[in-house]
Design a protein around this motif. Structure first.
Motif, PDB file in Angstrom:
ATOM      1  N   THR A 100       9.062   8.375  -3.293  1.00 20.02           N
ATOM      2  CA  THR A 100       7.702   8.427  -3.837  1.00 20.02           C
ATOM      3  C   THR A 100       6.722   7.548  -3.068  1.00 20.02           C
ATOM      4  O   THR A 100       5.568   7.415  -3.465  1.00 20.02           O
ATOM      5  N   THR A 101       7.165   6.949  -1.961  1.00 19.82           N
ATOM      6  CA  THR A 101       6.280   6.137  -1.126  1.00 19.82           C
ATOM      7  C   THR A 101       5.434   7.042  -0.240  1.00 19.82           C
ATOM      8  O   THR A 101       5.886   8.097   0.215  1.00 19.82           O
ATOM      9  N   PRO A 141       0.830  -1.221   0.000  1.00 18.38           N
ATOM     10  CA  PRO A 141       0.000   0.000   0.000  1.00 18.38           C
ATOM     11  C   PRO A 141       0.859   1.264   0.000  1.00 18.38           C
ATOM     12  O   PRO A 141       1.852   1.359   0.724  1.00 18.38           O
ATOM     13  N   GLY A 142       0.497   2.232  -0.846  1.00 13.76           N
ATOM     14  CA  GLY A 142       1.207   3.493  -0.890  1.00 13.76           C
ATOM     15  C   GLY A 142       2.558   3.437  -1.565  1.00 13.76           C
ATOM     16  O   GLY A 142       3.281   4.429  -1.578  1.00 13.76           O
ATOM     17  N   CYS A 193       1.775   5.051   4.819  1.00 10.29           N
ATOM     18  CA  CYS A 193       1.864   3.614   4.539  1.00 10.29           C
ATOM     19  C   CYS A 193       3.226   3.059   4.942  1.00 10.29           C
ATOM     20  O   CYS A 193       3.328   1.914   5.400  1.00 10.29           O
ATOM     21  N   TYR A 194       4.276   3.860   4.784  1.00  8.81           N
ATOM     22  CA  TYR A 194       5.606   3.437   5.225  1.00  8.81           C
ATOM     23  C   TYR A 194       5.618   3.249   6.746  1.00  8.81           C
ATOM     24  O   TYR A 194       6.132   2.250   7.253  1.00  8.81           O
ATOM     25  N   ILE A 195       5.041   4.201   7.464  1.00  3.01           N
ATOM     26  CA  ILE A 195       4.982   4.115   8.927  1.00  3.01           C
ATOM     27  C   ILE A 195       4.185   2.884   9.346  1.00  3.01           C
ATOM     28  O   ILE A 195       4.571   2.147  10.260  1.00  3.01           O
ATOM     29  N   ALA A 196       3.056   2.636   8.684  1.00  2.75           N
ATOM     30  CA  ALA A 196       2.237   1.471   9.010  1.00  2.75           C
ATOM     31  C   ALA A 196       3.011   0.175   8.778  1.00  2.75           C
ATOM     32  O   ALA A 196       2.919  -0.773   9.569  1.00  2.75           O
ATOM     33  N   ALA A 197       3.793   0.118   7.694  1.00  5.55           N
ATOM     34  CA  ALA A 197       4.604  -1.072   7.427  1.00  5.55           C
ATOM     35  C   ALA A 197       5.668  -1.258   8.506  1.00  5.55           C
ATOM     36  O   ALA A 197       5.989  -2.394   8.883  1.00  5.55           O
TER      37      ALA A 197
END
Length: 437
Positions: A184-185, A66-67, A189-193
């Motif tokens: 570009t992420t 995602p994202g 969504c990066y934090i959630a991952a």
């Protein structure tokens, strides 16, 4: 590697339903399906150099997190949730049984699927992956840094995490391409991952992975290195190790030929009908399960003992929540200093403050951190302010929001108390949000 005409390319990009992932197919429709998963901060293009050879044998299904790569920004904070979204996507295109290869968090998703849905996975390859990714504190602090500074710090340090120095010096264009994938992420969504990786731990469950597994690791990987790979091989009954020389974390990019050859050999020999050993259930359960709260993602253990009155003992969930909010280092430090005199008090704090109050549904963790900071300043309990400032950052408060909370306390709790609080909070925020050099 030779070139091959891709007989079909299908992408599922627009109007992606909320419970599915952005994907693409390459290769012939009538071939067995090989699912390929990316690493955190990358897109399906990290596997581009493997595709020409793989599609000679398989119909390759790649997906984006995602994202990532322009995929819809719908955060998922659990590896199991990502696995459920992947299965829902595969169900939607009619894929039931498949081989799976994933890098880093992509490998975690594959291990999760092999544990929860072994009848779907024919063979497995875990590349630069682990049963436990570093420490929960490390990934939650990474989330704090991104929330405060954006993704630029992660993009700037990606080359040293992903590639060997020799490769980075010789291939600046590839390195810049990789950095752009991070930039570009979607930050949320990066934090959630990062939260998903912080909570992921299948070390005690590896023996239940029943499928043939190849574990691939770069010899110079400093993120999930050979030690992590050997843990996987030691725990999974049918697993073997492949060490890739002159490669770091993104071994498929750095040593594409070697990784491709390993995958070709593994899936050509291990792809066998394991249906007899792993039968399809008579009634396959719904594959896209509801999202679980972060605190419930840990491997299932024995049921908690019932307290007086038949209620479950809140100590174990309280300890999990205490560690998630305050961090392992803080809690371990407190417990290490506990003796016979203070043991009962620490048990009370864990059981009732964390297991009973912090775990209630009425307020989210951000709000509880706001209330806690205010209460500590009002009561002059500055000895606990540093730990709870750190917890507030982990719970999603930004430095600007913490500043506003302390400004409010200056008016209602007194300027001297707020002044002391500002000094403590400033020190913590600087330490927690300063990007790596």
């Amino acid at each position: 590697m030779g070139t091959v005409l891709l007989r079909e390319r299908v992408e599922g990009v627009s109007e992606t339903p909320p419970n599915t992932l952005q994907y693409r197919f390459d290769g012939p429709e009538d071939a067995p399906v090989l699912v390929i998963g990316p690493s955190l901060g990358t897109t399906w293009h990290m596997w581009d150099r493997q595709i020409p050879e793989l599609v000679r044998h398989w119909r390759v299904f790649r997906y984006d997190l995602p994202g990532h790569g322009g995929a819809p920004a719908r955060p998922a904070t659990a590896v199991a949730e990502l696995g459920d979204r992947l299965l829902a996507t595969l169900d939607g295109v009619g894929v039931q049984r498949f081989g799976y290869v994933g890098c880093s968090i992509g490998g975690a998703i594959g291990a999760d699927l092999a544990l929860r849905h072994p009848h779907r996975v024919a063979a497995l390859a875990l590349v630069a992956s682990s049963a436990r990714f570093g420490s929960a504190d490390e990934f939650r602090q990474r989330g704090v840094i991104v929330r405060t500074n954006g993704l630029e710090p992660m993009a700037r340090t990606a080359p040293e995490r992903w590639f060997t120095p020799a490769f980075a010096a010789a291939q600046p264009a590839i390195v810049e391409w990789a950095v752009q994938m991070v930039r570009t992420t979607d930050p949320g969504c990066y934090i959630a991952a990062c939260e998903a990786l912080a909570a992921f731990d299948v070390r005690t469950e590896l023996s239940r992975i029943p499928v043939p597994t190849l574990v691939v690791v770069g010899a110079e990987d400093r993120v999930t290195g050979p030690g992590d790979a050997r843990t996987l091989v030691a725990g999974i009954p049918d697993a073997r190790l492949a060490l890739v020389p002159a490669a770091s974390h993104l071994a498929p990019v750095e040593q594409p030929g070697a990784v491709t050859d390993l995958l070709l050999t593994h899936f050509s020999t291990a792809w066998q009908d394991t249906q007899a050993a792993i039968p399809m259930p008579d009634s396959v359960p719904r594959l896209s399960a509801p999202v679980q709260p972060l605190a419930e993602i840990a491997p299932a253990g024995p049921a908690p003992e019932a307290a007086a009155g038949g209620r479950p003992d809140p100590y174990a969930p309280g300890m999990r929540l205490r560690r998630e909010v305050l961090g392992d280092a803080q809690v371990d430090g407190v417990l290490a200093a506990t003796d016979d005199f203070t043991e009962d008090f620490q048990e009370l704090v864990t059981r009732y403050a964390w297991g009973e109050v912090w775990s209630r549904d009425g307020l989210d963790r951000r709000t509880r951190s706001t209330v806690t900071l205010t209460a500590l300043v009002a009561s002059g309990r500055m000895e606990s302010l540093a730990a709870h400032t750190r917890a507030a950052l982990r719970n999603g408060l930004t430095p600007t929001e913490i500043r506003e909370v302390l400004m409010q306390t200056a008016v209602y709790c007194g300027v001297p108390a707020a002044s002391a609080a500002f000094t403590i909070a400033q020190s913590v925020i600087r330490a927690e949000t300063t990007p790596p050099a």
